[in-house]
Design an enzyme around this catalytic site. Structure first.
Site, PDB file in Angstrom:
ATOM      1  N   HIS A 243       2.001  -5.519   2.427  1.00  0.00           N
ATOM      2  CA  HIS A 243       1.877  -6.501   3.504  1.00  0.00           C
ATOM      3  C   HIS A 243       0.462  -6.566   4.074  1.00  0.00           C
ATOM      4  O   HIS A 243       0.143  -7.484   4.834  1.00  0.00           O
ATOM      5  CB  HIS A 243       2.897  -6.229   4.620  1.00  0.00           C
ATOM      6  CG  HIS A 243       2.614  -5.007   5.457  1.00  0.00           C
ATOM      7  ND1 HIS A 243       3.192  -3.787   5.225  1.00  0.00           N
ATOM      8  CD2 HIS A 243       1.829  -4.839   6.548  1.00  0.00           C
ATOM      9  CE1 HIS A 243       2.789  -2.925   6.134  1.00  0.00           C
ATOM     10  NE2 HIS A 243       1.949  -3.530   6.948  1.00  0.00           N
ATOM     11  N   ASP A 276       6.726  -2.079  -0.895  1.00  0.00           N
ATOM     12  CA  ASP A 276       5.666  -2.370   0.085  1.00  0.00           C
ATOM     13  C   ASP A 276       4.405  -1.576  -0.236  1.00  0.00           C
ATOM     14  O   ASP A 276       3.773  -0.980   0.646  1.00  0.00           O
ATOM     15  CB  ASP A 276       6.131  -2.089   1.510  1.00  0.00           C
ATOM     16  CG  ASP A 276       5.184  -2.684   2.553  1.00  0.00           C
ATOM     17  OD1 ASP A 276       4.416  -3.608   2.205  1.00  0.00           O
ATOM     18  OD2 ASP A 276       5.180  -2.211   3.707  1.00  0.00           O
ATOM     19  N   SER A 359      -1.434   0.510   8.966  1.00  0.00           N
ATOM     20  CA  SER A 359      -0.649   0.308   7.742  1.00  0.00           C
ATOM     21  C   SER A 359      -1.487   0.578   6.499  1.00  0.00           C
ATOM     22  O   SER A 359      -2.610   0.068   6.363  1.00  0.00           O
ATOM     23  CB  SER A 359      -0.114  -1.126   7.694  1.00  0.00           C
ATOM     24  OG  SER A 359       0.807  -1.325   8.730  1.00  0.00           O
TER      25      SER A 359
END
Length: 515
Positions: A243, A276, A359
């Site tokens: 992402h 992910d 992230s």
């Protein structure tokens, strides 16, 4: 021996007479003694009784002034010599009209006082003037006819002195306020060398890991974002979240910034939304320092960990915490609505602060080895994206275990795609009971893939899977997470409920290509 002088006691010159006992009649004055003749001469015979009494040569001293005592016929009493002021200063009024010895020449007649004062000899001072109130004599007039106003001059001087002192004091006060004192201030400080830090301390871990951590700035046609990654090898491969790089699309740009400030352009090698995870690569960069990978299977709850990233684009941010839990089944994504972007992670939970921008960054242990990839947080309700804000950390962060990340990274680097383990069934995601329910049969279709792992193991429609390898499963999402944590070809032991009976089934996982 009688020398012809009075025989009564004689007062010393410094003594003062004391009044004798009071009598009703005045005591007769004793007759003066006759003087003796010259030495060797016969005494003077007494005068005949009818001869007149000898008269003194001067008036009797009514005060008996010492040291002379009462007057006698043998010698005149010398006048009392009083000190006179020098320089011709006028004699005080009490001595005006005297002969200089305090004896009145011709005092004027005065009205008789009915209450005469006490005799002066009781408090008489032979050398002092009669006591009078102190009167200040006026001084000579000034040239302009005015007298000196000493009190006014003193007041003016005092005011001037106060003004000068106030000015000096104000200046000193202002200087002290601006400069902190009359002298420069030097505060004590520890002069010891800080020295190094223990390798397993947070500072030691950060010093070891930071050179391998990078910040990614991604820009695409419609959106942009910031994330973190870390170096996998000296060939320039960097692991991050899917992402993070997704906004770049097929024509966007990804810029990598290293901890030292150097920048480079990166390109996507491979990505997988189900896990992910994504791998990008930089070219033409030397001196890369790969970050060692740990073993997430050996992590225990309570182990200390350090998270490194760029929360809200603050690069090289270090936070610390512990492993709060293991095997947390979480799902993330789902913004597309078709489920194609949903990721299923059997995550490590940590309380190390993680925020947007962290992230893809590493979660490292005390050896500075990567044990997880920071991927998700449980945000407070007030920080929902629908309100246009970004949620902050509330101490619930989740990381993809590095063992799973390593498998996916290797597949992405080698083939550009990752494979997912599968059992070959369609689950009923609306089922609200305990466990993961296999979908029901419909005309012309079956929820169990023909010839797939589940079909070979004997799983049927409407079966409820309650355990995987002896661990309870409460929902369809949890079953997917449990399966995704294994490799294709692994054997799983499942507990299945069918018609109220529990069945034990062994299943060998198949594979499918992810996106």
């Amino acid at each position: 021996m009688d020398d012809g002088k009075p025989t009564e006691p004689r007062a010393k010159w410094w003594s003062r007479p004391t009044p004798g006992p009071a009598t009703t009649d005045e005591a007769p004055e004793p007759a003066p003694a006759r003087p003796a003749g010259p030495a060797g001469a016969p005494a003077v015979p007494d005068a005949p009784h009818d001869a007149p009494a000898p008269q003194p040569l001067h008036e009797p001293d009514p005060y008996g002034t010492p040291p002379y005592g009462g007057p006698g016929p043998w010698a005149p009493a010398p006048p009392v010599q009083r000190p006179t002021p020098a320089h011709g200063t006028p004699v005080p009024p009490p001595y005006a009209g005297t002969n200089g010895a305090g004896i009145s020449v011709a005092p004027p007649a005065a009205p008789q006082d009915p209450h005469p004062p006490a005799p002066q000899w009781q408090s008489y001072d032979p050398w002092g003037a009669p006591r009078q109130p102190l009167v200040t004599q006026p001084g000579p007039p000034l040239p302009d006819g005015r007298r000196k106003n000493r009190r006014g001059a003193m007041l003016i001087g005092a005011l001037l002195l106060a003004l000068v002192a106030g000015g000096i004091g104000g200046g000193i006060g202002a200087y002290i306020e601006r400069n902190g004192g009359l002298t420069s201030v030097e505060l004590p400080q520890d002069e010891r060398d800080g020295g190094g830090r223990a390798p397993d301390s947070v500072a030691g871990i950060a010093a070891s890991a930071l050179p391998s951590v990078v910040t990614l700035h991604v820009s695409g046609a419609t959106e942009s974002g910031t994330g973190t990654g870390f170096v996998l090898d000296d060939r320039g491969h960097i692991l991050t979240n899917n992402h993070v790089v997704a906004p770049a699309g097929s024509s966007g740009e990804i810029t990598v910034t290293f901890s030292g400030g150097e920048t480079a352009t990166a390109e996507v090698v491979g990505k997988d939304s189900g896990y992910d995870l994504a791998v990008v690569k930089v070219s033409g960069v030397s001196g890369l320092k790969p970050l060692p990978l740990g073993n997430s299977d050996n992590v225990q709850v309570g182990d200390p960990v350090v998270a490194i990233g760029a929360p809200f684009d603050l690069s090289n941010t270090v936070t610390s915490g512990i492993i709060s839990a293991k095997d947390r089944p979480i799902t993330a994504g789902g913004e597309k609505g078709d489920g194609s972007d949903v990721s299923y992670v059997n995550a490590l939970q940590t309380d190390a602060p993680i925020n947007p921008g962290n992230s893809g960054g590493p979660l490292v242990d005390t050896d500075a080895h990567v044990i997880g990839i920071n991927s998700a947080i449980r945000a407070a309700d007030s920080g929902s994206a629908g309100e246009g804000g970004q949620a902050g950390s509330i101490g619930l962060g989740f990381a993809i275990p590095i063992n799973q990340g390593k498998l996916v990274a290797e597949q992405l680097i080698n083939t550009g795609k990752a494979t997912h383990p599968v059992i070959g069934v369609t689950l009923d995601m609306k089922y609200t009971g305990d466990g993961a329910k296999v979908g029901g049969s419909t005309r012309g279709s079956s929820p169990v893939t023909a010839g797939g792992p589940a079909d070979k193991a004997g799983i049927e429609a409407d079966d409820v899977i309650t355990e995987v390898d002896g661990k309870r499963v409460h929902s369809g999402e949890e079953l997917i997470v449990k399966i995704r944590s294994h490799r294709p070809g692994d054997d799983l032991k499942l507990t299945v409920t069918r018609g109220g009976k529990d069945l034990s089934i062994t299943l060998t996982l198949g594979s499918a290509t992810g996106t």
